[in-house]
Design a protein around this motif. Structure first.
Motif, mmCIF file in Angstrom:
data_model
loop_
_atom_site.group_PDB
_atom_site.id
_atom_site.type_symbol
_atom_site.label_atom_id
_atom_site.label_comp_id
_atom_site.label_asym_id
_atom_site.label_seq_id
_atom_site.Cartn_x
_atom_site.Cartn_y
_atom_site.Cartn_z
ATOM 1 N N THR A 1 -34.165 -34.890 23.182
ATOM 2 C CA THR A 1 -32.995 -35.096 24.028
ATOM 3 C C THR A 1 -33.380 -35.486 25.450
ATOM 4 N N TYR B 68 -34.752 -42.376 19.786
ATOM 5 C CA TYR B 68 -33.789 -41.347 20.178
ATOM 6 C C TYR B 68 -32.913 -41.901 21.301
ATOM 7 N N GLY C 232 -30.087 -41.376 22.507
ATOM 8 C CA GLY C 232 -29.333 -40.477 23.377
ATOM 9 C C GLY C 232 -30.178 -39.752 24.397
#
Length: 282
Positions: free
Chosen positions: A73, A95, A97
């Motif tokens: 994240t 990834y 995000g």
């Protein structure tokens, strides 16, 4: 390796050959040191520290990340030297995000390291066809605090170690310091960019890390077989002090190289030591 739901895991990319033709007399080639990437997670969120370097390293890192419990994240870059972050674009693509952060001065160094001039003269010259075409910079970190699942992890400015504007990441809940390049773990230090003043600043940086009282330290350059014991603070300090002594006592690159090998025979990647000795002695 757990505390308050946080865990950490370490991925180490092997050392690899370079095209650098300045090879020590007892070696066949100049190699780059093994490099660490660290994942801090609470099982739902994960912070990746230092997303590595070459295309092949990125492939290995992404495979390793895919086997972990939590998606990335956020990403933190400890310093601007390209071997610790040129793989960032691949991680963010995997990834989408996630967001990547570094302290503002580190972002400036990242921009310099990825400039066409430095890429051509250094990185693409030493590692032809191995550097990603797409290089993505981190965002400047505001507030200078990151969180994983609501738990704070804090960047710590260290100044010059093996390069300028280096940092480590302190994870108090784990007693962990993700050291970047302030600590080398059973690997010869890269002192080529550290003159006497730089080495003195590096010693002060070690004092800063020691004051954090970590119970575990993950070095940016780490032998696969080595543990993460805090004694590597003192072992890194001893290495720098021995190098300072060797600079005073020896008259040539080869003499300094042999002086250090005698005192640190088990450390891996002596080519890094040769580069340090060359910078000190010419």
């Amino acid at each position: 390796m757990t505390s308050n739901a946080l865990t950490y895991a370490v991925h180490i990319a092997d050392g690899m050959p370079t095209t650098n033709a300045d090879v020590p007399p007892d070696q066949d080639e100049r190699s780059w040191s093994p490099t660490s990437s660290i994942l801090i997670s609470n099982g739902e969120e994960a912070l990746l520290v230092d997303p590595l370097f070459t295309i092949a390293q990125s492939e290995g890192l992404l495979q390793w990340l895919g086997e972990r419990d939590a998606p990335v994240t956020s990403v933190y870059v400890t310093h601007g030297h390209g071997d610790h972050w040129f793989g960032l674009g691949a991680v963010l693509q995997q990834y989408p995000g996630a967001r990547a952060f570094a302290l503002p001065e580190v972002v400036e160094d990242m921009a310099y390291q990825s400039s066409p001039e430095v890429l051509t003269a250094v990185w693409r010259a030493w590692f032809p066809e191995q550097i990603p075409e797409r290089l993505v910079l981190a965002e400047p970190l505001e507030g200078e605090v990151l969180t994983v699942g609501g738990t704070e992890v804090r960047p710590v400015r260290l100044g010059h170690t093996d390069s300028d504007n280096t940092t480590c990441l302190h994870v108090p809940d784990l007693g962990l310091v993700v050291a970047g390049d302030v600590i080398y773990n059973n690997v010869h230090l890269m002192l080529a960019a550290s003159d006497a003043d730089g080495r003195a600043e590096w010693l002060r940086a070690l004092d800063t890390v020691e004051a954090l009282a970590p119970t575990a330290i993950v070095a940016g350059h780490k032998d696969q077989t080595a543990d993460d014991d805090p004694r590597h603070i003192e072992e890194t300090r001893r290495y720098i002090l021995d190098f300072n002594s060797g600079v005073r006592r020896t008259g040539s690159t080869l003499e300094l190289y042999e002086y250090m090998l005698e005192r640190h025979p088990s450390r891996i990647n002596p080519g890094a030591l040769w580069g340090s000795c060359r910078a000190a002695k010419g």
